[in-house]
Design a protein around this motif. Structure first.
Motif, mmCIF file in Angstrom:
data_model
loop_
_atom_site.group_PDB
_atom_site.id
_atom_site.type_symbol
_atom_site.label_atom_id
_atom_site.label_comp_id
_atom_site.label_asym_id
_atom_site.label_seq_id
_atom_site.Cartn_x
_atom_site.Cartn_y
_atom_site.Cartn_z
ATOM 1 N N SER A 66 8.324 -25.795 24.296
ATOM 2 C CA SER A 66 7.871 -25.550 22.921
ATOM 3 C C SER A 66 8.591 -26.446 21.918
ATOM 4 O O SER A 66 8.093 -26.639 20.802
ATOM 5 C CB SER A 66 8.093 -24.085 22.555
ATOM 6 N N LEU A 67 9.754 -26.972 22.292
ATOM 7 C CA LEU A 67 10.528 -27.843 21.397
ATOM 8 C C LEU A 67 10.361 -29.321 21.721
ATOM 9 O O LEU A 67 10.983 -30.162 21.064
ATOM 10 C CB LEU A 67 12.020 -27.480 21.470
ATOM 11 N N SER A 68 9.560 -29.652 22.723
ATOM 12 C CA SER A 68 9.442 -31.040 23.161
ATOM 13 C C SER A 68 8.429 -31.786 22.304
ATOM 14 O O SER A 68 7.451 -31.219 21.805
ATOM 15 C CB SER A 68 9.028 -31.098 24.630
ATOM 16 N N GLY A 69 8.697 -33.046 22.143
ATOM 17 C CA GLY A 69 7.801 -33.922 21.396
ATOM 18 C C GLY A 69 7.868 -35.332 21.933
ATOM 19 O O GLY A 69 8.592 -35.624 22.912
ATOM 20 N N ALA A 266 -5.329 -16.757 23.170
ATOM 21 C CA ALA A 266 -5.127 -18.045 22.503
ATOM 22 C C ALA A 266 -4.145 -18.914 23.278
ATOM 23 O O ALA A 266 -4.340 -20.132 23.409
ATOM 24 C CB ALA A 266 -4.626 -17.814 21.081
ATOM 25 N N ILE A 267 -3.098 -18.317 23.802
ATOM 26 C CA ILE A 267 -2.132 -19.072 24.608
ATOM 27 C C ILE A 267 -2.799 -19.607 25.867
ATOM 28 O O ILE A 267 -2.618 -20.773 26.245
ATOM 29 C CB ILE A 267 -0.929 -18.172 24.955
ATOM 30 N N TYR A 268 -3.596 -18.767 26.506
ATOM 31 C CA TYR A 268 -4.307 -19.190 27.716
ATOM 32 C C TYR A 268 -5.266 -20.339 27.419
ATOM 33 O O TYR A 268 -5.349 -21.315 28.170
ATOM 34 C CB TYR A 268 -5.051 -17.987 28.295
ATOM 35 N N SER A 269 -5.989 -20.240 26.297
ATOM 36 C CA SER A 269 -6.943 -21.289 25.935
ATOM 37 C C SER A 269 -6.232 -22.591 25.592
ATOM 38 O O SER A 269 -6.685 -23.678 25.973
ATOM 39 C CB SER A 269 -7.794 -20.825 24.749
ATOM 40 N N ALA A 282 4.824 -22.631 22.313
ATOM 41 C CA ALA A 282 5.292 -22.058 21.046
ATOM 42 C C ALA A 282 4.694 -20.676 20.828
ATOM 43 O O ALA A 282 5.393 -19.734 20.420
ATOM 44 C CB ALA A 282 4.934 -22.991 19.890
ATOM 45 N N GLY A 283 3.401 -20.531 21.100
ATOM 46 C CA GLY A 283 2.789 -19.209 20.994
ATOM 47 C C GLY A 283 3.378 -18.217 21.977
ATOM 48 O O GLY A 283 3.572 -17.041 21.652
ATOM 49 N N ALA A 284 3.688 -18.689 23.180
ATOM 50 C CA ALA A 284 4.296 -17.814 24.177
ATOM 51 C C ALA A 284 5.685 -17.370 23.746
ATOM 52 O O ALA A 284 6.080 -16.218 23.973
ATOM 53 C CB ALA A 284 4.356 -18.524 25.526
ATOM 54 N N ALA A 289 9.184 -13.129 21.700
ATOM 55 C CA ALA A 289 10.065 -12.537 20.696
ATOM 56 C C ALA A 289 9.551 -11.169 20.261
ATOM 57 O O ALA A 289 10.330 -10.215 20.095
ATOM 58 C CB ALA A 289 10.189 -13.470 19.498
ATOM 59 N N MET A 290 8.247 -11.044 20.083
ATOM 60 C CA MET A 290 7.670 -9.747 19.725
ATOM 61 C C MET A 290 7.892 -8.724 20.836
ATOM 62 O O MET A 290 8.256 -7.567 20.578
ATOM 63 C CB MET A 290 6.178 -9.916 19.444
ATOM 64 N N SER A 291 7.696 -9.143 22.068
ATOM 65 C CA SER A 291 7.872 -8.230 23.202
ATOM 66 C C SER A 291 9.327 -7.799 23.341
ATOM 67 O O SER A 291 9.619 -6.612 23.573
ATOM 68 C CB SER A 291 7.393 -8.896 24.493
#
Length: 313
Positions: A66-69, A266-269, A282-284, A289-291
Motif C-alpha cells: 500500500s506504500l509502494s510507488g 471494492a478491494i476485490y475489484s 490501501a483499502g485492505a 484498521a476498522m476490523s
C-alpha cells in the motif's frame, strides 16, 4: 528415596531440616526454570514457524504494497483511495449495510436467546443445537438458499405467483441491499445467540423472582434487572456480530448488485479487475484498521464480562 528430591539435591546424612528445605526449594526452582524455558521455546517455535510466515509476513507485505510507488515509499495509494468520490461512497455503503445487518441481527439474536432461556418450549434445546451448528455453515450457502426460496424463480415466489394468479413473480428483492441484509441477518444472528445465552445463564434468577414479587412487569424486569446484569455478554456478542459482518464477502459476492459496492467488493475489484494492487492494498489496510478497532473493543468488553463472572463466583 522421596520423589521430592533429585539425586543431586538429595539430603545427606545428618543434614539439618533447614538444609533439607533449602534443597527442596532449590530443586523446585530449578524445575520451574526448566518449565519456563521449555514454554518459551514452544512460544518461539510457534512465532517463527506459524505466526511469522502466515500472519506477520502477509500483513507486512500488505502494508508495504500500500506504500509502494514508482519512486519508493509513498502515500499516493491512500491519497487516491480517500480522494476518490467513489471510495467515499463505498465506505458509506459499507457502514450503512453494516449498521442495518448487524443491528437487526443483534436485536434478533438477543430476542431469540431470551425466548429460548426464559420461555423454553418443547424443542428449544434442539433449536439451540441447530443454531450452534448453523454457525459452521459457509455464508454463501445461506445466500444460495435464499435464492432457491425467495428468488424470482424460487419456490416461495413461484408458489405465491400461482396462488395469487399473478403475471410476474411477486418477490424480486434479493439481488440488492434487501437480499444482502436479509442473508446477513439470517447468518449472523446465531453468533449473538450463544454468548447471550451464556450471559443469561450467569444471572441469579432469585433477583428476577424478587423483582416480580415486588410488582415489576415483564418489561421492567427485562430493562431494570436482566439487561444490566447480562449487558457485558450481550455487548460482546453484538460487537462480534459487527466484526464478522464487516468482513463478510461471500454473501455480497452472490447477492450484491453493481450498485451495491462495499469495501470488500471494492478491494476485490481493484485487485482482480483494475489490477491496481497498491490501491487495493490501501483499502485492505483501511478495512484491517476498522476490523482491529472492533476486535480491540470486543476484547475489552469480553474481559469486563469475564471479570464480572469471576466476581460473581
Amino acid at each position: 528415596m522421596s520423589s521430592w528430591f533429585s539425586p543431586d539435591t538429595a539430603p545427606q546424612a545428618g543434614a539439618s531440616s533447614d538444609d533439607v528445605r533449602q534443597a527442596s526449594a532449590a530443586a523446585h526452582a530449578a524445575q520451574a526454570r526448566r518449565r519456563e524455558r521449555i514454554a518459551q521455546g514452544h512460544l518461539l517455535f510457534i512465532a517463527l514457524v506459524v505466526l511469522a510466515p502466515l500472519v506477520a509476513y502477509p500483513l507486512l507485505r500488505l502494508v508495504l504494497l500500500s506504500l509502494s510507488g514508482a519512486h519508493g515509499l509513498t502515500l499516493d495509494a491512500y491519497a487516491k483511495f480517500f480522494s476518490n468520490p467513489d471510495a467515499r461512497g463505498v465506505i458509506g455503503t459499507t457502514v450503512w449495510i453494516l449498521a442495518a445487518s448487524a443491528g437487526i441481527a443483534s436485536v434478533l439474536g438477543v430476542a431469540l436467546a431470551a425466548l429460548l432461556f426464559f420461555k423454553p418450549f418443547p424443542g428449544a434445546s434442539l433449536v439451540t443445537r441447530f443454531l450452534e451448528l448453523f454457525v459452521a455453515f459457509p455464508s454463501f450457502l445461506v445466500a444460495f438458499t435464499l435464492i432457491f426460496l425467495y428468488g424470482s424463480q424460487g419456490s416461495v415466489s413461484i408458489g405465491l405467483q400461482r396462488l395469487l394468479n399473478l403475471q410476474q413473480p411477486p418477490l424480486d428483492f434479493l439481488f440488492g441491499a434487501g437480499g444482502v441484509i436479509l442473508a446477513e441477518v439470517v447468518f449472523y444472528a446465531p453468533f449473538v445467540v450463544r454468548p447471550t445465552l451464556a450471559s443469561f445463564a450467569l444471572i441469579d434468577l432469585r433477583l428476577v423472582e424478587a423483582a416480580r414479587s415486588l410488582g415489576a412487569n415483564a418489561s421492567m424486569v427485562a430493562l431494570r434487572v436482566i439487561l444490566p446484569l447480562a449487558w457485558p455478554g450481550i455487548a460482546a456478542g453484538t460487537i462480534l456480530c459487527f466484526l464478522l459482518t464487516l468482513n463478510e464477502f461471500g454473501i455480497l459476492l452472490v447477492l450484491g448488485s453493481a450498485h451495491l459496492v462495499t469495501l470488500p467488493v471494492a478491494i476485490y475489484s481493484s485487485a482482480t479487475v483494475d489490477l491496481d494492487l497498491p490501491t487495493a492494498a490501501a483499502g485492505a489496510v483501511v478495512m484491517l484498521a476498522m476490523s482491529l478497532s472492533l476486535y480491540a473493543l470486543y476484547r475489552r468488553v469480553n474481559r469486563r464480562s469475564l471479570q464480572g463472572v469471576s466476581r460473581g463466583r
